[in-house]
Design a protein around this motif. Structure first.
Motif, PDB file in Angstrom:
ATOM      1  N   ASP A  52       0.820  -1.217   0.000  1.00 37.83           N
ATOM      2  CA  ASP A  52       0.000   0.000   0.000  1.00 37.83           C
ATOM      3  C   ASP A  52       0.851   1.263   0.000  1.00 37.83           C
ATOM      4  OD1 ASP A  52       1.055  -0.001   2.548  1.00 37.83           O
ATOM      5  OD2 ASP A  52      -0.872   0.211   3.576  1.00 37.83           O
ATOM      6  N   ARG A  53       2.137   1.141  -0.348  1.00 36.23           N
ATOM      7  CA  ARG A  53       3.062   2.269  -0.226  1.00 36.23           C
ATOM      8  C   ARG A  53       3.687   2.643  -1.561  1.00 36.23           C
ATOM      9  NH1 ARG A  53       7.492   2.538   4.577  1.00 36.23           N
ATOM     10  NH2 ARG A  53       5.505   2.336   5.700  1.00 36.23           N
ATOM     11  N   ILE A  54       3.750   3.937  -1.817  1.00 36.46           N
ATOM     12  CA  ILE A  54       4.530   4.448  -2.944  1.00 36.46           C
ATOM     13  C   ILE A  54       6.007   4.332  -2.586  1.00 36.46           C
ATOM     14  CG2 ILE A  54       5.071   6.494  -4.318  1.00 36.46           C
ATOM     15  CD1 ILE A  54       2.206   7.499  -3.621  1.00 36.46           C
ATOM     16  N   VAL A  55       6.815   3.783  -3.515  1.00 38.34           N
ATOM     17  CA  VAL A  55       8.253   3.641  -3.240  1.00 38.34           C
ATOM     18  C   VAL A  55       9.108   4.403  -4.237  1.00 38.34           C
ATOM     19  CG1 VAL A  55       7.930   1.414  -2.104  1.00 38.34           C
ATOM     20  CG2 VAL A  55       8.428   1.479  -4.564  1.00 38.34           C
ATOM     21  N   GLY A  56       8.512   4.815  -5.369  1.00 36.31           N
ATOM     22  CA  GLY A  56       9.329   5.514  -6.342  1.00 36.31           C
ATOM     23  C   GLY A  56       8.540   6.476  -7.202  1.00 36.31           C
ATOM     24  N   THR A  57       9.099   7.674  -7.414  1.00 37.78           N
ATOM     25  CA  THR A  57       8.558   8.666  -8.351  1.00 37.78           C
ATOM     26  C   THR A  57       9.733   9.322  -9.058  1.00 37.78           C
ATOM     27  OG1 THR A  57       8.606  10.473  -6.716  1.00 37.78           O
ATOM     28  CG2 THR A  57       6.579   9.166  -6.840  1.00 37.78           C
ATOM     29  N   HIS A  58       9.454  10.165 -10.034  1.00 34.13           N
ATOM     30  CA  HIS A  58      10.475  10.926 -10.740  1.00 34.13           C
ATOM     31  C   HIS A  58      11.544  10.008 -11.337  1.00 34.13           C
ATOM     32  CE1 HIS A  58       8.490  13.956  -8.279  1.00 34.13           C
ATOM     33  NE2 HIS A  58       8.949  14.871  -9.115  1.00 34.13           N
ATOM     34  N   GLY A  59      11.076   8.966 -11.995  1.00 30.97           N
ATOM     35  CA  GLY A  59      11.979   8.027 -12.625  1.00 30.97           C
ATOM     36  C   GLY A  59      11.223   6.966 -13.394  1.00 30.97           C
ATOM     37  N   SER A  60      11.944   6.025 -13.966  1.00 31.24           N
ATOM     38  CA  SER A  60      11.356   4.920 -14.725  1.00 31.24           C
ATOM     39  C   SER A  60      11.469   3.645 -13.908  1.00 31.24           C
ATOM     40  CB  SER A  60      12.080   4.762 -16.063  1.00 31.24           C
ATOM     41  OG  SER A  60      11.544   3.674 -16.784  1.00 31.24           O
ATOM     42  N   TYR A  61      10.375   2.874 -13.859  1.00 26.75           N
ATOM     43  CA  TYR A  61      10.337   1.657 -13.042  1.00 26.75           C
ATOM     44  C   TYR A  61       9.676   0.521 -13.817  1.00 26.75           C
ATOM     45  CZ  TYR A  61      11.654   4.297  -8.886  1.00 26.75           C
ATOM     46  OH  TYR A  61      12.326   5.068  -7.967  1.00 26.75           O
ATOM     47  N   SER A  62       9.978  -0.699 -13.368  1.00 25.06           N
ATOM     48  CA  SER A  62       9.291  -1.884 -13.880  1.00 25.06           C
ATOM     49  C   SER A  62       8.514  -2.515 -12.730  1.00 25.06           C
ATOM     50  CB  SER A  62      10.293  -2.885 -14.458  1.00 25.06           C
ATOM     51  OG  SER A  62      11.173  -3.350 -13.451  1.00 25.06           O
ATOM     52  N   GLY A  63       7.408  -3.188 -13.095  1.00 27.23           N
ATOM     53  CA  GLY A  63       6.575  -3.778 -12.054  1.00 27.23           C
ATOM     54  C   GLY A  63       6.003  -5.109 -12.473  1.00 27.23           C
ATOM     55  N   GLY A  66       7.350   6.607   0.216  1.00 23.27           N
ATOM     56  CA  GLY A  66       7.099   6.453   1.636  1.00 23.27           C
ATOM     57  C   GLY A  66       5.675   6.783   2.043  1.00 23.27           C
ATOM     58  N   ARG A  67       4.880   7.318   1.124  1.00 25.83           N
ATOM     59  CA  ARG A  67       3.492   7.690   1.435  1.00 25.83           C
ATOM     60  C   ARG A  67       2.526   6.605   0.964  1.00 25.83           C
ATOM     61  NH1 ARG A  67       3.770  12.626   4.448  1.00 25.83           N
ATOM     62  NH2 ARG A  67       5.746  13.564   3.821  1.00 25.83           N
ATOM     63  N   ARG A  68       1.332   6.615   1.558  1.00 25.62           N
ATOM     64  CA  ARG A  68       0.303   5.658   1.188  1.00 25.62           C
ATOM     65  C   ARG A  68      -0.082   5.853  -0.282  1.00 25.62           C
ATOM     66  NH1 ARG A  68      -4.112   2.566   3.370  1.00 25.62           N
ATOM     67  NH2 ARG A  68      -6.007   2.870   2.115  1.00 25.62           N
ATOM     68  N   ALA A  69      -0.265   4.735  -0.981  1.00 29.54           N
ATOM     69  CA  ALA A  69      -0.542   4.769  -2.415  1.00 29.54           C
ATOM     70  C   ALA A  69      -2.029   4.995  -2.674  1.00 29.54           C
ATOM     71  CB  ALA A  69      -0.060   3.491  -3.082  1.00 29.54           C
ATOM     72  N   ASP A  70      -2.494   6.199  -2.360  1.00 28.59           N
ATOM     73  CA  ASP A  70      -3.839   6.670  -2.705  1.00 28.59           C
ATOM     74  C   ASP A  70      -3.682   7.679  -3.821  1.00 28.59           C
ATOM     75  OD1 ASP A  70      -4.983   5.113  -0.732  1.00 28.59           O
ATOM     76  OD2 ASP A  70      -5.081   6.741   0.731  1.00 28.59           O
ATOM     77  N   ILE A  71      -4.122   7.313  -5.019  1.00 32.19           N
ATOM     78  CA  ILE A  71      -3.821   8.098  -6.214  1.00 32.19           C
ATOM     79  C   ILE A  71      -5.066   8.194  -7.087  1.00 32.19           C
ATOM     80  CG2 ILE A  71      -2.400   8.206  -8.310  1.00 32.19           C
ATOM     81  CD1 ILE A  71      -0.307   6.515  -6.755  1.00 32.19           C
ATOM     82  N   VAL A  72      -5.312   9.392  -7.615  1.00 31.43           N
ATOM     83  CA  VAL A  72      -6.425   9.622  -8.531  1.00 31.43           C
ATOM     84  C   VAL A  72      -5.855   9.970  -9.899  1.00 31.43           C
ATOM     85  CG1 VAL A  72      -8.503  10.960  -8.987  1.00 31.43           C
ATOM     86  CG2 VAL A  72      -7.848  10.459  -6.625  1.00 31.43           C
ATOM     87  N   VAL A  73      -6.297   9.240 -10.910  1.00 30.92           N
ATOM     88  CA  VAL A  73      -5.886   9.474 -12.297  1.00 30.92           C
ATOM     89  C   VAL A  73      -6.976  10.304 -12.971  1.00 30.92           C
ATOM     90  CG1 VAL A  73      -5.175   8.405 -14.458  1.00 30.92           C
ATOM     91  CG2 VAL A  73      -4.703   7.237 -12.284  1.00 30.92           C
ATOM     92  N   LEU A  74      -6.582  11.444 -13.539  1.00 24.32           N
ATOM     93  CA  LEU A  74      -7.553  12.399 -14.065  1.00 24.32           C
ATOM     94  C   LEU A  74      -7.496  12.504 -15.586  1.00 24.32           C
ATOM     95  CD1 LEU A  74      -6.973  15.364 -11.569  1.00 24.32           C
ATOM     96  CD2 LEU A  74      -8.849  13.709 -11.513  1.00 24.32           C
ATOM     97  N   ASP A  75      -8.679  12.558 -16.193  1.00 20.38           N
ATOM     98  CA  ASP A  75      -8.766  12.900 -17.611  1.00 20.38           C
ATOM     99  C   ASP A  75      -8.561  14.386 -17.819  1.00 20.38           C
ATOM    100  OD1 ASP A  75      -9.208  10.410 -18.799  1.00 20.38           O
ATOM    101  OD2 ASP A  75     -11.351  10.469 -18.365  1.00 20.38           O
ATOM    102  N   ASP A  76      -8.963  15.174 -16.827  1.00 21.77           N
ATOM    103  CA  ASP A  76      -8.877  16.622 -16.952  1.00 21.77           C
ATOM    104  C   ASP A  76      -8.616  17.214 -15.577  1.00 21.77           C
ATOM    105  OD1 ASP A  76     -10.251  19.466 -16.853  1.00 21.77           O
ATOM    106  OD2 ASP A  76      -9.883  19.048 -18.973  1.00 21.77           O
ATOM    107  N   VAL A  77      -7.593  18.055 -15.457  1.00 16.07           N
ATOM    108  CA  VAL A  77      -7.213  18.606 -14.157  1.00 16.07           C
ATOM    109  C   VAL A  77      -8.167  19.709 -13.719  1.00 16.07           C
ATOM    110  CG1 VAL A  77      -5.424  19.824 -12.852  1.00 16.07           C
ATOM    111  CG2 VAL A  77      -4.792  18.044 -14.467  1.00 16.07           C
TER     112      VAL A  77
END
Length: 567
Positions: free
Chosen positions: A47-58, A323-334
């Motif tokens: 439930d945790r974000i571990v990486g941003t500002h880069g390229s990752y594989s999952g 390090g933050r909880r992975a609560d994320i909203v994906v938007l079509d329009d900001v």
């Protein structure tokens, strides 16, 4: 996996040396710190974000298609019961709108069932997909001038204090008790001095507001003007801008959401039903309206996430960062806040995910403990003086204190549709007292019939508004027969209904079915001449004796300013 093992994996995935559990590819990350947008992958473990500002594989990769992502929205104050559905249907209804955390006060069910109602919500909160947090109900009953189904003192609340989903103490509505230093009030406040205490102080200002805040209260969702909100901000409160089905304060408060104070402003709905959610949205609706009224997107999204998290001590969320909880909203329009997808606790939200939940059995299925009523129960003896009348203001739970000269026939006072004055009554339903508080109300516009509801804040007796005693009896008797709910009736019988058998507050049906029933009820009320856009929750707030100015309980008409029953 224990904590140490999880941390080891999180670090390894964050550095990119191992594939993450889930990676959102091709995102544009909107920062609630500075408003910048960065093209990046987002790596998640558990439930945790571990990486941003880069390229990752999952192991699982989700292509966001270049869409903007923002932190999950936090509704800082609401009553799930007022959505008219169970916590599980609320979860299904609201999470797709981007609300990944909801801070609820189970005040409504607590007034009916006491500790049993709070336990139901705490048990449910462990099973919902969204993170449903609970503030313990502080004022059950809200006042001594009504009959509630339960009474909760500090000894009744302390067993729940350390529950993992409990944040603190919910809205402290009894501000007269705070200012009078009532010992029972002080006991509750003292027990939560090291935690969060939610405020509820409509129109309180000056030194009285200082005294209220001196008790450790930190937030308020009852400000209805910019001037009121700015005084409270100046005195250290976090202001929760509210836009519910009845209480609509966004237009009046939108001007306060400026760059200077957005860290001290959050958003809440308080009470919003599935029909309004279907037609308008939830916090997503508030965000797009704030932006349309001139707020910077940064300030609107910050208030919906980072500011809310800080105000309620949720240090693990509110920003998309490692390090933050992975609560994320994906938007079509900001700018228009159109939600495409939602990630809740590191999981992609879907019907399949909802289907995996363990559903907690409902409670309070026999909470309406009265027999039938008769038309004569709503008769009011004639008076030779002007009559005080509750004045309903559309979109507000504040009411006016009006006076009118009303007609009488055979020694009994009548409604007067020419003056838009109807009868209003509150029928006690918890303890069989036989209490029926009676009075008059203006603002509904009805020319015939009646509307009845077992949702009647805060003690949730049955409140009915009507033109004729016969229609009022029909409506109330149907609510009794359904073991709670809404009913619209005329002199010939019931025209529309919605059963709410869970404590007389919530339906057992899916939220989609409740929405359709509300459409039928709204149409039936309109056919009676009702001009209010949301008549049922407006009825529900008439018995709320902690909101100025004139209200009604099962004891009778109540002057909130004097905090006493009307003679």
């Amino acid at each position: 996996m224990d904590t140490q093992e999880f941390l080891g994996k999180a670090i390894a995935c964050g550095t990119g040396s191992e594939p993450s559990d889930l990676v959102l590819k091709n995102t544009r990350l909107f920062s609630v710190v500075d408003g910048s947008i960065t093209e990046t992958d987002i790596a998640i473990v558990g439930d945790r974000i571990v990486g941003t500002h880069g390229s990752y594989s999952g192991k699982t990769e989700f292509d966001a298609g270049g869409r903007v992502v923002v932190p999950g929205f936090i509704d800082t104050h609401l009553h799930v019961e007022s959505s008219l559905v169970t916590p599980f249907e609320f979860d299904r209804c609201v999470l797709p709108h981007g609300v990944t955390t909801a801070i609820c006060d189970p005040h409504e069910i607590a007034n009916v069932l006491g500790g049993e109602g709070i336990r139901y919500f705490l048990d449910s909160s462990l099973e919902t997909v969204m993170d449903l947090r609970v503030n313990l109900s502080s004022c059950v009953p809200a006042t001594a001038f009504e009959t509630a189904g339960a009474c909760l003192e500090i000894e009744d609340l302390l067993p729940y204090r350390d529950h993992p989903k409990v944040i603190g103490l919910a809205e402290f509505m009894n501000f007269p008790g705070v200012l009078a230093r009532d010992p029972k009030v002080l006991a509750k406040l003292a027990a939560f001095q090291d935690g969060h205490i939610d405020g509820h102080a409509p129109l309180l200002s000056g030194k009285d507001l200082n005294g209220y805040l001196a008790s450790g209260i930190r937030t308020d969702h009852e400000a209805t003007s910019a001037a009121e909100a700015l005084e409270k901000l100046a005195k250290g409160m976090t202001i929760l801008i509210r836009e519910g089905s009845v209480s609509k304060d966004l237009d009046a408060l939108s001007s306060i959401l400026t760059p200077d104070v957005s860290a001290f402003v959050a958003l809440c709905t308080d009470d919003r039903n599935p029909l309004d959610i279907a037609e308008e949205g939830h916090l997503d609706s508030m965000i797009r309206r704030l932006i349309s009224r001139g707020a910077r997107p940064l300030d609107a999204y910050r208030a919906a996430s980072w500011s809310a998290a800080n105000a309620f001590g949720l240090r693990d969320r509110g920003v998309i960062a490692p390090g933050r909880r992975a609560d994320i909203v994906v938007l079509d329009d900001v700018r228009d806040c159109r939600v495409a997808s939602v990630i809740s606790g590191g999981r992609i939200v879907s019907e399949a995910l909802f289907a995996k939940r363990r559903i907690v059995d409902p409670v309070g299925l026999d909470s309406v403990k009265i027999a039938r009523v008769e038309p004569e129960d709503f008769e009011i003896p004639a008076s030779n003086r002007e009559t005080r009348v509750i004045g309903v203001v559309p979109g507000r739970i504040l009411t006016e204190d009006l006076t009118r000269t009303l007609p009488s026939v055979d020694g009994k006072m009548r409604a007067d549709t020419d003056q838009d004055v109807l009868k209003v009554a509150v029928v006690e339903r918890h303890k069989g007292t036989g209490n029926v508080g009676k009075g008059f109300v203006s603002g509904f516009g009805m020319t015939s019939g009646a509307i009845a509801s077992s949702v009647g804040h805060d003690s949730h007796n049955i409140c009915v508004v009507g033109v004729s005693d016969v229609a009022m009896a029909h409506a109330v008797n149907r609510v009794i027969a359904m073991k709670g709910g809404f009913a619209v009736a005329d002199d010939n019988g019931v025209r529309a209904q919605l059963a709410l058998p869970v404590a007389g507050l919530m339906s057992l049906e899916p939220f989609e079915s409740v929405r359709h029933s509300l459409e039928d009820l709204r149409a039936a009320a309109k056919a009676l001449g009702c001009t209010l856009p949301e008549p049922f929750l407006q009825v529900a707030f008439l018995p709320l004796p902690v909101i100025p100015h004139l209200k009604i309980t099962d004891f009778g008409m109540f002057d909130v300013n004097k905090f006493q029953l009307v003679d």
